[in-house]
Design a protein around this motif. Structure first.
Motif, PDB file in Angstrom:
ATOM      1  N   LEU A  96       7.961  -0.774  23.478  1.00 26.89           N
ATOM      2  CA  LEU A  96       7.260  -2.062  23.402  1.00 26.89           C
ATOM      3  C   LEU A  96       8.022  -3.024  22.499  1.00 26.89           C
ATOM      4  O   LEU A  96       8.168  -4.219  22.798  1.00 26.89           O
ATOM      5  CB  LEU A  96       5.827  -1.858  22.900  1.00 26.89           C
ATOM      6  CG  LEU A  96       4.855  -1.182  23.888  1.00 26.89           C
ATOM      7  CD1 LEU A  96       3.472  -1.004  23.245  1.00 26.89           C
ATOM      8  CD2 LEU A  96       4.729  -2.011  25.167  1.00 26.89           C
ATOM      9  N   ALA A  97       8.535  -2.499  21.400  1.00 24.91           N
ATOM     10  CA  ALA A  97       9.266  -3.356  20.455  1.00 24.91           C
ATOM     11  C   ALA A  97      10.502  -3.954  21.117  1.00 24.91           C
ATOM     12  O   ALA A  97      10.766  -5.165  21.034  1.00 24.91           O
ATOM     13  CB  ALA A  97       9.646  -2.556  19.220  1.00 24.91           C
ATOM     14  N   VAL A  98      11.246  -3.072  21.802  1.00 22.01           N
ATOM     15  CA  VAL A  98      12.441  -3.570  22.498  1.00 22.01           C
ATOM     16  C   VAL A  98      12.041  -4.599  23.541  1.00 22.01           C
ATOM     17  O   VAL A  98      12.672  -5.670  23.686  1.00 22.01           O
ATOM     18  CB  VAL A  98      13.220  -2.401  23.140  1.00 22.01           C
ATOM     19  CG1 VAL A  98      14.361  -2.924  24.013  1.00 22.01           C
ATOM     20  CG2 VAL A  98      13.761  -1.485  22.068  1.00 22.01           C
ATOM     21  N   GLY A  99      10.936  -4.294  24.253  1.00 22.46           N
ATOM     22  CA  GLY A  99      10.473  -5.220  25.297  1.00 22.46           C
ATOM     23  C   GLY A  99      10.104  -6.564  24.737  1.00 22.46           C
ATOM     24  O   GLY A  99      10.490  -7.624  25.265  1.00 22.46           O
ATOM     25  N   VAL A 100       9.356  -6.540  23.647  1.00 17.96           N
ATOM     26  CA  VAL A 100       8.942  -7.799  23.022  1.00 17.96           C
ATOM     27  C   VAL A 100      10.171  -8.583  22.577  1.00 17.96           C
ATOM     28  O   VAL A 100      10.299  -9.789  22.817  1.00 17.96           O
ATOM     29  CB  VAL A 100       8.008  -7.515  21.824  1.00 17.96           C
ATOM     30  CG1 VAL A 100       7.821  -8.768  20.972  1.00 17.96           C
ATOM     31  CG2 VAL A 100       6.664  -6.991  22.322  1.00 17.96           C
ATOM     32  N   PHE A 101      11.136  -7.857  21.965  1.00 17.96           N
ATOM     33  CA  PHE A 101      12.364  -8.505  21.510  1.00 17.96           C
ATOM     34  C   PHE A 101      13.109  -9.122  22.698  1.00 17.96           C
ATOM     35  O   PHE A 101      13.574 -10.269  22.630  1.00 17.96           O
ATOM     36  CB  PHE A 101      13.249  -7.488  20.797  1.00 17.96           C
ATOM     37  CG  PHE A 101      14.665  -7.948  20.572  1.00 17.96           C
ATOM     38  CD1 PHE A 101      14.940  -8.963  19.636  1.00 17.96           C
ATOM     39  CD2 PHE A 101      15.722  -7.419  21.312  1.00 17.96           C
ATOM     40  CE1 PHE A 101      16.239  -9.383  19.449  1.00 17.96           C
ATOM     41  CE2 PHE A 101      17.011  -7.861  21.118  1.00 17.96           C
ATOM     42  CZ  PHE A 101      17.282  -8.839  20.185  1.00 17.96           C
ATOM     43  N   VAL A 102      13.166  -8.361  23.805  1.00 20.84           N
ATOM     44  CA  VAL A 102      13.917  -8.854  24.963  1.00 20.84           C
ATOM     45  C   VAL A 102      13.225 -10.077  25.570  1.00 20.84           C
ATOM     46  O   VAL A 102      13.858 -11.084  25.861  1.00 20.84           O
ATOM     47  CB  VAL A 102      14.080  -7.740  26.016  1.00 20.84           C
ATOM     48  CG1 VAL A 102      14.573  -8.305  27.343  1.00 20.84           C
ATOM     49  CG2 VAL A 102      15.055  -6.695  25.504  1.00 20.84           C
TER      50      VAL A 102
ATOM     51  N   GLY B  55      20.071  -3.875  14.292  1.00 19.65           N
ATOM     52  CA  GLY B  55      20.283  -2.466  13.953  1.00 19.65           C
ATOM     53  C   GLY B  55      19.003  -1.682  13.805  1.00 19.65           C
ATOM     54  O   GLY B  55      18.866  -0.563  14.312  1.00 19.65           O
ATOM     55  N   ALA B  56      18.022  -2.274  13.123  1.00 25.56           N
ATOM     56  CA  ALA B  56      16.762  -1.546  12.892  1.00 25.56           C
ATOM     57  C   ALA B  56      16.035  -1.301  14.197  1.00 25.56           C
ATOM     58  O   ALA B  56      15.517  -0.199  14.452  1.00 25.56           O
ATOM     59  CB  ALA B  56      15.873  -2.358  11.940  1.00 25.56           C
ATOM     60  N   LEU B  57      16.008  -2.333  15.044  1.00 24.64           N
ATOM     61  CA  LEU B  57      15.343  -2.175  16.344  1.00 24.64           C
ATOM     62  C   LEU B  57      16.065  -1.117  17.176  1.00 24.64           C
ATOM     63  O   LEU B  57      15.430  -0.293  17.849  1.00 24.64           O
ATOM     64  CB  LEU B  57      15.337  -3.528  17.080  1.00 24.64           C
ATOM     65  CG  LEU B  57      14.570  -3.530  18.405  1.00 24.64           C
ATOM     66  CD1 LEU B  57      13.104  -3.196  18.186  1.00 24.64           C
ATOM     67  CD2 LEU B  57      14.720  -4.874  19.103  1.00 24.64           C
ATOM     68  N   ALA B  58      17.397  -1.173  17.104  1.00 25.53           N
ATOM     69  CA  ALA B  58      18.180  -0.185  17.837  1.00 25.53           C
ATOM     70  C   ALA B  58      17.869   1.220  17.334  1.00 25.53           C
ATOM     71  O   ALA B  58      17.738   2.160  18.119  1.00 25.53           O
ATOM     72  CB  ALA B  58      19.666  -0.479  17.695  1.00 25.53           C
ATOM     73  N   MET B  59      17.739   1.329  16.003  1.00 25.28           N
ATOM     74  CA  MET B  59      17.389   2.635  15.446  1.00 25.28           C
ATOM     75  C   MET B  59      16.038   3.109  15.943  1.00 25.28           C
ATOM     76  O   MET B  59      15.853   4.271  16.299  1.00 25.28           O
ATOM     77  CB  MET B  59      17.381   2.539  13.906  1.00 25.28           C
ATOM     78  CG  MET B  59      16.981   3.824  13.204  1.00 25.28           C
ATOM     79  SD  MET B  59      18.072   5.195  13.590  1.00 25.28           S
ATOM     80  CE  MET B  59      19.352   4.914  12.358  1.00 25.28           C
ATOM     81  N   LEU B  60      15.082   2.170  16.009  1.00 25.88           N
ATOM     82  CA  LEU B  60      13.754   2.512  16.526  1.00 25.88           C
ATOM     83  C   LEU B  60      13.854   2.971  17.984  1.00 25.88           C
ATOM     84  O   LEU B  60      13.263   3.975  18.388  1.00 25.88           O
ATOM     85  CB  LEU B  60      12.815   1.305  16.417  1.00 25.88           C
ATOM     86  CG  LEU B  60      11.365   1.547  16.851  1.00 25.88           C
ATOM     87  CD1 LEU B  60      10.712   2.618  15.986  1.00 25.88           C
ATOM     88  CD2 LEU B  60      10.557   0.254  16.796  1.00 25.88           C
ATOM     89  N   ALA B  61      14.659   2.191  18.761  1.00 23.99           N
ATOM     90  CA  ALA B  61      14.834   2.550  20.170  1.00 23.99           C
ATOM     91  C   ALA B  61      15.468   3.932  20.286  1.00 23.99           C
ATOM     92  O   ALA B  61      15.077   4.749  21.121  1.00 23.99           O
ATOM     93  CB  ALA B  61      15.704   1.506  20.871  1.00 23.99           C
TER      94      ALA B  61
END
Lengths: 892, 123
Positions: free
Chosen positions: A207-213, A322-328
């Motif tokens: 969801l986080a990646v989606g929201v970011f995208v 980076g943080a989002l990528a780490m979460l992903a």
């Protein structure tokens, strides 16, 4: 970001999982299942359906095939929305029959067939190996992407080593939390808690990646929607056959995949959870799929050359998040690890229960009885876990690390779908048989192996290939089979494997007849809800035992006095008075042992269990009870027949005894008669010979007494001759001299011989010589003996003043009748019946010599000559009729 | 006067032998060859002894003995029973019926004469 940081993050994350699992196990060990009862744990644990394939691969799938990825979510959604039909029954059966795996379900349903269990286990291992490899690969890939910071992550030089480390770590975790204890229900609180946590992580990450995208890169929902709408519609057009096939396969997968079956059925602790999952799980899937299309569209636009399977990771990385990528990354890591852990546990359970343990028990049965089985089972379980992960790792290496995650997932789906007909048939169709299930599964898996599985080796899968070109142009696709050339290869494989599978399953089931255990199990599975109702109504399951109830039962089984004294003793041993001891385990098992002596071990165990609600009575128990009952019935039938035989024997003995007694009485009487007949002449002989030896007798007295002695000696000799003759005749050992004889001549001979009897009397004989011209085939000597006897008797006993004997001859058919009729007083009616018996000398006739054996001898002689002799009443004098066959041996 | 003995015996040669033996010892012997009319003959002749064959035509020796013992006039009359059957059962039955002595055929002449002397109350 360096590799070390990543490894550290991973280790920290894993440590967190360890802690979480340990905490949950600890809580569970203290008796609480509160964590598992938390409303969302069950639906969240179901999220292991969403593996790394979903997490990373769905975006790749969407990038390649458009909206088709949705089918992978639609199948499970349909199954869960319709949970009342299939899942409810599956979960119920799983709980009632303590099913430990899908292999156990099928084996148990089809008559505890271990062969089926082995088959399903092998299918599951085969189908899951690529799937596990897929997870290892995705983790490896994501590592590589992260570290090198390039989209072409699979070029990581030490990818194999990474995969090995990941596999080793997962094996360790699984062994620690999957085989900590050996609960009979195969439930693992720590692991379920951990995967529920991971479910949250992966959903949050996606969801986080989606929201970011959407909001960070795509410029808001409407802009992204525009981008989607502007894509080439041609590649988006849904292919009806593929959609149908994929929805079917994913629906089958949610039921049959070993890990899904495990969390859904085996780990289920409350059927109400299933009802909640029926909306919560589809909702979870919906959220997981929500941003797939936007990520795919934006990703392809921004990173057109990147591996679409890694867009979830590469997009944040390329944007410097980076943080989002780490979460992903952690989300993907969670997806992969949770899947591998549960899949491995499920497979390890199957392997150890259906392959290792049976084989070991067969090889070392005696040791198995002695040693601690638990340690052994756990060892087998751990070995299986390492083997499963090793297989996955090996497959990952051999298959060359295809980057098309979706293709590998689908291969696993279609493979496990081969188990579906046996599962559904097993729980809905009583006519389904193990043979049918076996045939269907073997045929289906063979088609699957030929069309999908084997071709997946050797890097046949094109990394850049779209779903429709799954197997690459250089591969010889056996699509021309069965005239279905031109069909989509995946659909082709699904269609043919399922068609062959279902057809053979149904045919095999219709043509074979299940054994008793299989029939009972079939009924128990198909009618699982009926049984519950019956059980509830009888109040079996809940029955809390009272000592009185146990006493009442024990009294009925082992007898009033025995039961009461047993209870009294136990109460005294516990330091209590009265007859009602505490129901300690020791006491219960002693009662059970006592009852087992009366009704058999299985029955006793079942009864005690029922009374205490300790456990449901299983079908094995019932079968054992039935077996015992049959044995008891056989035993009592045998006893009854023995009883009847004893009665028969006793009656026969009594009859024989009576016969012997009668014979003994007869013999006694006969001996008395013989004695009398022998002693009588002997008396005269002795008396007169003593007189003679004294001398001084006048010569005329000497002559007179000497004559008496001589006559009596002759009488004695005659008597002995008669006795011997009678004995020979009665034994039937008489030798006959058969010859042709003229009847008249025989009568002549008899008259001549009989004239010596009372020769002083004149005796008139009346004959009709012309009638006597008959020729007989007989023993003349014997026949003459009879005639002499009759004529002598007439001469002896006829008391007429001018005695006359009439001899009349008449031929009647094949018989000749000779009548001897005198003009005497005849024989009184009351004595006519006994005259042919031995020593039946008529008592009122004057003693004229003869022991009364004559007529008895005549009767025996006539019997041996095939004729008869009888007394003719009503002829004024004594009248005898001799009936002789014309030819001896012919029926007279 | 010599004692009178009634002999009931259906075998003529045996009867002749006994008559000769007892006659030689000085007894007067009357012979009956059947059991018929035995009781009447006893009443008529009033013998001091009856010698009775067990197996007789018409009336058996045992029946005659029973009749003798049933009549008060003859209940003490000595009876010597003879039998050729020689079975223990017959001896017991005869003793039970009150026989005075019992002899099995064939008999020893001296024993016969001695038994008769004893029963005749002789020396």
């Amino acid at each position: 970001m360096t590799f070390n940081v990543l490894v550290l993050a991973c280790l920290l994350y894993v440590a967190l999982l360890f802690g979480l699992a340990a905490w949950a196990e600890g809580r569970a060990a203290m008796g609480g299942t509160r964590i598992l009862r938390a409303p969302l744990i069950y639906p969240l644990s179901l999220s292991i359906y969403c593996t790394a394939w979903t997490f990373y691969g769905a975006v790749g799938y969407a990038a390649r095939s458009g909206l088709e990825f949705v089918t992978i979510y639609l199948g499970p959604t349909l199954v869960f929305i319709g949970w009342w039909v299939i899942l409810r029954k599956l979960v119920r059966i799983g709980r009632v029959h303590r099913v430990t795996s899908i292999a156990d379900l099928i084996s148990s349903r089809f008559g505890k067939s271990n062969l089926l269990g082995v088959t399903v286990t092998l299918i599951a291992v085969t189908a899951s190996t690529p799937y596990i490899a897929l997870q290892l690969q995705s983790v490896t890939q994501s590592f590589a992407v992260f570290v090198s910071d390039t989209p072409q992550g699979w070029a990581l030089p030490n990818g194999g080593a990474t995969a090995a480390w990941v596999a080793g770590g997962l094996a360790l975790f699984t062994i620690l939390f999957g085989t900590r204890n050996l609960a009979s229900n195969e439930q693992h609180h720590g692991i379920v808690t951990a995967i529920a946590f991971e479910a949250v992580v992966k959903l949050a990450a996606l969801l986080a990646v989606g929201v970011f995208v959407v909001w960070g890169l795509g410029g808001g929902p409407s802009a992204v929607a525009n981008k989607i709408a502007n894509l080439d519609l041609a590649s988006w057009r849904p292919d009806a056959s593929r959609w149908t096939a994929l929805i079917f396969v994913s629906a089958a997968a949610i039921i049959t995949l070993p890990r899904m079956f495990h969390v859904m059925v085996v780990e289920n602790i409350d059927s109400a959870h299933l009802a909640r999952a029926s909306w919560a799980f589809p909702a979870y899937l919906f959220l997981m799929s929500l941003f797939i299309m936007p990520i795919a569209v934006v990703g392809m636009e921004r990173l057109p050359t990147a591996n679409p399977d890694m867009l979830v990771l590469t997009l944040p990385l390329s944007e410097g998040q980076g943080a989002l990528a780490m979460l992903a990354f952690l989300g993907g890591f969670s997806s992969a690890t949770s899947m591998v852990i549960v899949e491995t546990i499920a497979l390890a359970t199957m392997i150890s229960n259906h392959i290792i343990m049976p084989a070991w028990l067969r090889l070392r049965p005696k040791a198995a009885m002695r040693s601690d089985l638990r340690a052994w089972v756990l060892g087998a379980r751990r070995l299986s876990i390492i083997a499963v992960l090793g297989l996955g790792l090996e497959y990952f290496r051999q298959s060359g690390g295809s980057s098309n995650l979706a293709a590998m997932g689908l291969i696993a789906f279609v493979g496990m779908a081969q188990v579906l007909p046996a599962v559904l048939g097993g729980i809905f169709w009583r006519g389904a048989t193990g043979t049918g299930a076996m045939l269907g599964m073997l045929a289906g898996i063979a088609v699957w192996a030929g069309l999908l599985f084997l071709p997946s080796f050797g890097a046949a899968i094109d990394p850049e290939g779209m779903g429709k070109d799954l197997f690459g142009p250089n591969w010889t696709w056996p699509a021309a089979f069965f005239g279905t050339a031109g069909m989509d290869p995946l659909v082709h494989a699904i269609f043919w494997s399922m068609l062959v599978n279902i057809t053979l399953f149904i045919l095999g089931s219709l043509l074979t007849f299940p054994g008793p255990v299989e029939r009972v199990q079939g009924a128990a599975f198909v009618n699982v809800f009926d049984q519950d109702i019956a059980a509830d109504r009888l109040g079996w399951v809940q029955g809390q035992a009272e000592p009185e109830a146990l006493l009442a039962m024990a009294q009925r089984i082992i007898g009033d006095d025995a039961a009461i004294s047993l209870f009294e003793e136990a109460a005294r041993a516990q330091g209590k008075g009265g007859f009602l001891p505490d129901l300690t385990p020791d006491f219960l098992s002693s009662i059970e042992r006592r009852m087992a002596g009366s009704v058999g071990a299985a029955t006793a165990h079942a009864m005690i269990s029922q009374l205490f609600g300790r456990a449901m009575v299983t079908v094995e128990d019932l079968m054992a009870v039935a077996h015992e009952t049959v044995q008891i019935l056989e035993y009592s039938t045998r006893l009854e027949s023995q009883q009847a035989e004893v009665t028969r024997t006793a009656r026969a003995l009594r009859e024989a005894n009576e016969k012997l007694t009668a014979i003994s009485v007869q013999k006694d009487a006969f001996l008395g008669q013989i004695s009398h007949e022998l002693r009588t002449p002997m008396t005269s002989i002795r008396a007169f010979s003593e007189i003679l030896t004294e001398g001084d007798l006048p010569p005329e007295k000497v002559a007179e007494f000497g004559a008496v002695i001589h006559a009596e000696a002759l009488r004695l000799t005659r008597l002995l001759d008669d006795l011997l003759d009678l004995s020979v005749l009665e034994n039937g050992s008489v030798q006959l001299n058969i010859a042709t004889a003229n009847l008249g001549a025989l009568i002549d001979r008899a008259l001549a011989a009989a004239s010596q009897t009372r020769p002083e009397r004149s005796f008139d004989i009346q004959r009709t010589q012309s009638q006597e011209e008959i020729f007989l085939r007989t023993d003349e000597g014997r026949l003459v003996q009879v005639f002499i006897n009759l004529i002598s008797n007439a001469r002896k006993y006829c008391d007429a003043t001018s005695p006359t004997l009439r001899i009349a001859v008449r031929q009647k058919g094949a018989k000749v009748l000779v009548d001897f009729i005198d003009n005497g007083a005849g024989i009184p009616k009351d004595q006519q019946g006994i005259i042919f018996e031995k020593f039946a000398r008529l008592s009122d006739t004057a003693a004229v010599g003869g022991a009364g054996l004559g007529l008895a001898i005549c009767r025996e002689v006539m019997a041996s000559l095939g004729g008869t002799i009888s007394y003719l009443p009503g002829q004024k004098g004594a009248a005898f009729r001799v009936s002789i066959p014309l030819r001896i041996g012919r029926a007279a | 006067m010599a004692g009178h003995i009634l002999l009931i015996e259906d075998e003529p040669n045996i009867a002749e032998a006994i008559r000769f033996l007892l006659g030689r010892d000085g007894w007067q012997v009357t012979v009956l060859t059947t059991g018929q009319g035995a009781i009447a003959e006893i009443a008529r002749l009033c013998p001091q002894l009856v010698i009775l064959d067990l197996m007789l035509p018409v009336r058996s020796g045992l029946q005659i003995l029973t009749d003798i013992r049933a009549d008060p006039a003859t209940q003490d009359l000595p009876v010597l029973m003879l039998t050729a059957k020689g079975q223990e059962r017959d001896r017991e039955a005869a003793l039970a019926a009150g026989v005075s002595n019992f002899m099995t055929k064939p008999f020893d002449n001296k024993e016969m004469c001695a038994a008769v002397r004893t029963l005749m109350g002789g020396d």
